[in-house]
Design a protein around this motif. Structure first.
Motif, PDB file in Angstrom:
ATOM      1  N   ALA A  23       0.834  -1.215   0.000  1.00 47.70           N
ATOM      2  CA  ALA A  23       0.000   0.000   0.000  1.00 47.70           C
ATOM      3  C   ALA A  23       0.862   1.256   0.000  1.00 47.70           C
ATOM      4  CB  ALA A  23      -0.934  -0.013   1.200  1.00 47.70           C
ATOM      5  N   SER A  24       1.984   1.243   0.712  1.00 45.30           N
ATOM      6  CA  SER A  24       2.842   2.433   0.768  1.00 45.30           C
ATOM      7  C   SER A  24       3.439   2.743  -0.601  1.00 45.30           C
ATOM      8  CB  SER A  24       3.948   2.246   1.805  1.00 45.30           C
ATOM      9  OG  SER A  24       4.786   1.164   1.455  1.00 45.30           O
ATOM     10  N   ASN A  25       3.851   1.719  -1.355  1.00 46.87           N
ATOM     11  CA  ASN A  25       4.394   1.962  -2.694  1.00 46.87           C
ATOM     12  C   ASN A  25       3.322   2.497  -3.639  1.00 46.87           C
ATOM     13  OD1 ASN A  25       6.928   1.156  -1.947  1.00 46.87           O
ATOM     14  ND2 ASN A  25       6.836  -0.828  -2.946  1.00 46.87           N
ATOM     15  N   ILE A  26       2.129   1.950  -3.550  1.00 46.62           N
ATOM     16  CA  ILE A  26       1.031   2.418  -4.405  1.00 46.62           C
ATOM     17  C   ILE A  26       0.673   3.861  -4.058  1.00 46.62           C
ATOM     18  CG2 ILE A  26      -1.410   2.069  -4.959  1.00 46.62           C
ATOM     19  CD1 ILE A  26      -0.832  -0.983  -4.622  1.00 46.62           C
ATOM     20  N   TRP A  28       2.728   6.206  -2.736  1.00 46.32           N
ATOM     21  CA  TRP A  28       3.772   7.116  -3.201  1.00 46.32           C
ATOM     22  C   TRP A  28       3.818   7.214  -4.721  1.00 46.32           C
ATOM     23  CZ3 TRP A  28       5.005  10.770  -0.300  1.00 46.32           C
ATOM     24  CH2 TRP A  28       5.090  10.595   1.071  1.00 46.32           C
ATOM     25  N   ALA A  29       3.541   6.114  -5.418  1.00 42.37           N
ATOM     26  CA  ALA A  29       3.496   6.175  -6.880  1.00 42.37           C
ATOM     27  C   ALA A  29       2.348   7.079  -7.331  1.00 42.37           C
ATOM     28  CB  ALA A  29       3.349   4.768  -7.461  1.00 42.37           C
ATOM     29  N   SER A  30       1.207   7.003  -6.647  1.00 42.21           N
ATOM     30  CA  SER A  30       0.068   7.864  -6.982  1.00 42.21           C
ATOM     31  C   SER A  30       0.381   9.328  -6.703  1.00 42.21           C
ATOM     32  CB  SER A  30      -1.167   7.451  -6.190  1.00 42.21           C
ATOM     33  OG  SER A  30      -1.512   6.127  -6.452  1.00 42.21           O
ATOM     34  N   VAL A  31       0.989   9.604  -5.558  1.00 42.46           N
ATOM     35  CA  VAL A  31       1.355  10.987  -5.208  1.00 42.46           C
ATOM     36  C   VAL A  31       2.346  11.552  -6.224  1.00 42.46           C
ATOM     37  CG1 VAL A  31       2.610  12.375  -3.491  1.00 42.46           C
ATOM     38  CG2 VAL A  31       0.836  10.789  -2.752  1.00 42.46           C
ATOM     39  N   LEU A  32       3.368  10.759  -6.575  1.00 41.92           N
ATOM     40  CA  LEU A  32       4.357  11.222  -7.553  1.00 41.92           C
ATOM     41  C   LEU A  32       3.729  11.442  -8.927  1.00 41.92           C
ATOM     42  CD1 LEU A  32       7.479   9.094  -6.634  1.00 41.92           C
ATOM     43  CD2 LEU A  32       7.345  11.580  -6.687  1.00 41.92           C
ATOM     44  N   TYR A  73      11.030  19.480 -12.644  1.00 42.66           N
ATOM     45  CA  TYR A  73      10.556  18.715 -11.476  1.00 42.66           C
ATOM     46  C   TYR A  73       9.415  17.767 -11.860  1.00 42.66           C
ATOM     47  CZ  TYR A  73      13.294  21.809  -8.480  1.00 42.66           C
ATOM     48  OH  TYR A  73      14.296  22.501  -7.880  1.00 42.66           O
ATOM     49  N   GLY A  74       8.542  18.233 -12.743  1.00 45.65           N
ATOM     50  CA  GLY A  74       7.438  17.386 -13.189  1.00 45.65           C
ATOM     51  C   GLY A  74       7.928  16.164 -13.946  1.00 45.65           C
ATOM     52  N   VAL A  75       8.868  16.359 -14.856  1.00 50.57           N
ATOM     53  CA  VAL A  75       9.405  15.235 -15.635  1.00 50.57           C
ATOM     54  C   VAL A  75      10.164  14.272 -14.719  1.00 50.57           C
ATOM     55  CG1 VAL A  75      11.088  14.627 -17.431  1.00 50.57           C
ATOM     56  CG2 VAL A  75       9.455  16.471 -17.827  1.00 50.57           C
ATOM     57  N   ALA A  76      10.919  14.805 -13.774  1.00 54.41           N
ATOM     58  CA  ALA A  76      11.652  13.942 -12.835  1.00 54.41           C
ATOM     59  C   ALA A  76      10.676  13.118 -11.985  1.00 54.41           C
ATOM     60  CB  ALA A  76      12.559  14.778 -11.935  1.00 54.41           C
ATOM     61  N   ALA A  77       9.618  13.743 -11.493  1.00 52.28           N
ATOM     62  CA  ALA A  77       8.632  13.023 -10.677  1.00 52.28           C
ATOM     63  C   ALA A  77       7.901  11.970 -11.502  1.00 52.28           C
ATOM     64  CB  ALA A  77       7.634  14.003 -10.067  1.00 52.28           C
ATOM     65  N   LEU A  78       7.553  12.294 -12.743  1.00 52.61           N
ATOM     66  CA  LEU A  78       6.878  11.320 -13.603  1.00 52.61           C
ATOM     67  C   LEU A  78       7.791  10.151 -13.952  1.00 52.61           C
ATOM     68  CD1 LEU A  78       4.815  13.655 -15.973  1.00 52.61           C
ATOM     69  CD2 LEU A  78       3.940  12.099 -14.207  1.00 52.61           C
ATOM     70  N   GLY A  79       9.082  10.423 -14.108  1.00 56.69           N
ATOM     71  CA  GLY A  79      10.041   9.337 -14.351  1.00 56.69           C
ATOM     72  C   GLY A  79      10.131   8.405 -13.158  1.00 56.69           C
ATOM     73  N   LEU A  80      10.210   8.966 -11.969  1.00 54.38           N
ATOM     74  CA  LEU A  80      10.262   8.152 -10.758  1.00 54.38           C
ATOM     75  C   LEU A  80       8.953   7.393 -10.542  1.00 54.38           C
ATOM     76  CD1 LEU A  80      11.963   7.302  -8.350  1.00 54.38           C
ATOM     77  CD2 LEU A  80      11.158   9.332  -7.140  1.00 54.38           C
ATOM     78  N   ALA A  81       7.836   8.035 -10.836  1.00 57.71           N
ATOM     79  CA  ALA A  81       6.537   7.377 -10.706  1.00 57.71           C
ATOM     80  C   ALA A  81       6.427   6.213 -11.691  1.00 57.71           C
ATOM     81  CB  ALA A  81       5.407   8.377 -10.942  1.00 57.71           C
ATOM     82  N   THR A  82       6.915   6.403 -12.901  1.00 56.45           N
ATOM     83  CA  THR A  82       6.893   5.322 -13.894  1.00 56.45           C
ATOM     84  C   THR A  82       7.698   4.129 -13.401  1.00 56.45           C
ATOM     85  OG1 THR A  82       6.652   6.921 -15.688  1.00 56.45           O
ATOM     86  CG2 THR A  82       7.442   4.716 -16.295  1.00 56.45           C
ATOM     87  N   TYR A  83       8.880   4.401 -12.855  1.00 61.28           N
ATOM     88  CA  TYR A  83       9.701   3.328 -12.294  1.00 61.28           C
ATOM     89  C   TYR A  83       8.938   2.589 -11.185  1.00 61.28           C
ATOM     90  CZ  TYR A  83      13.186   1.070  -9.377  1.00 61.28           C
ATOM     91  OH  TYR A  83      13.865   0.154  -8.616  1.00 61.28           O
ATOM     92  N   ASP A  91       5.784  -6.756  -9.324  1.00 62.27           N
ATOM     93  CA  ASP A  91       5.858  -7.239  -7.938  1.00 62.27           C
ATOM     94  C   ASP A  91       7.265  -7.708  -7.588  1.00 62.27           C
ATOM     95  OD1 ASP A  91       4.899  -7.687  -5.396  1.00 62.27           O
ATOM     96  OD2 ASP A  91       4.242  -9.738  -5.836  1.00 62.27           O
ATOM     97  N   VAL A  92       8.229  -6.851  -7.859  1.00 65.34           N
ATOM     98  CA  VAL A  92       9.627  -7.181  -7.601  1.00 65.34           C
ATOM     99  C   VAL A  92       9.819  -7.473  -6.109  1.00 65.34           C
ATOM    100  CG1 VAL A  92      11.989  -6.271  -7.633  1.00 65.34           C
ATOM    101  CG2 VAL A  92      10.456  -5.846  -9.547  1.00 65.34           C
TER     102      VAL A  92
END
Length: 188
Positions: A23-26, A28-32, A73-83, A91-92
């Protein structure tokens, strides 16, 4: 006449290991994703002088330096969110630990990234197991991990990575596994 003793002990012990689908990863991915999208749209709005955001008017921003910084900042956050979304999707780190007395084998299976190493499997005979070790590190970055000691190998972690499991659960899991494998429990 000899009495026969029936064993009521289970012959197999299998534990699932939680991977990246937490849940925590989901969260943070949503927030990013949302934050990155907002910053990227604000940067684009600043450049195009057209409002692309319904709740703000970033057309008043000067593109250099404010708009370009927001876009970066937007592109960096979207890149991290994609990862993060890819790691969650694959499910690594998720998998299971299986100990089977009837086949005298232990299997440790985890999911990795795609390619030939997508599925990580470790198999050993049960008689190679020398101990179950509990490692506890408190402080700023606490770690509570259960390890399996095997002859001729470095210790193999059995618990999930990330959020530490409660100490009582760790001790119970370690004691149950050591009892099942009939090996000593170290580290307590």
């Amino acid at each position: 006449m000899a009495a026969s003793v029936s064993s009521t002990q289970p012959q197999t012990l299998k534990r699932t290991v939680l991977g990246a689908r937490r849940a925590s990863n989901i969260f943070w991915a949503s927030v990013l994703t949302l934050g990155g999208l907002g910053f990227a749209l604000a940067g684009a709005s600043s450049y195009l002088k057209t409002n692309l955001l319904p709740f703000s008017d970033p057309t008043q921003l000067v593109f250099i330096p404010q708009g370009i910084a927001m876009g970066f900042y937007g592109v960096a956050a979207l890149g991290l969110a994609t990862y993060l979304w890819v790691v969650i999707g694959l499910d690594v780190g998720g998998g299971y630990n299986s100990f089977d007395k009837s086949s005298n084998r232990l299997s440790i299976v985890r999911s990795g990234f795609w390619g030939e190493n997508r599925r990580i499997e470790i198999e050993h005979p049960l008689e190679d197991v020398t101990a179950v070790r509990v490692a506890i590190k408190e402080g700023l970055n606490p770690r509570r991990t259960l390890y399996l000691r095997i002859k001729g190998r470095s210790d193999i972690p059995l618990t999930r990575v990330g959020q530490p499991i409660p100490l009582a659960d760790l001790e119970n899991q370690g004691a149950e596994l050591a009892r099942f494998l009939q090996v000593p429990l170290e580290g307590l």
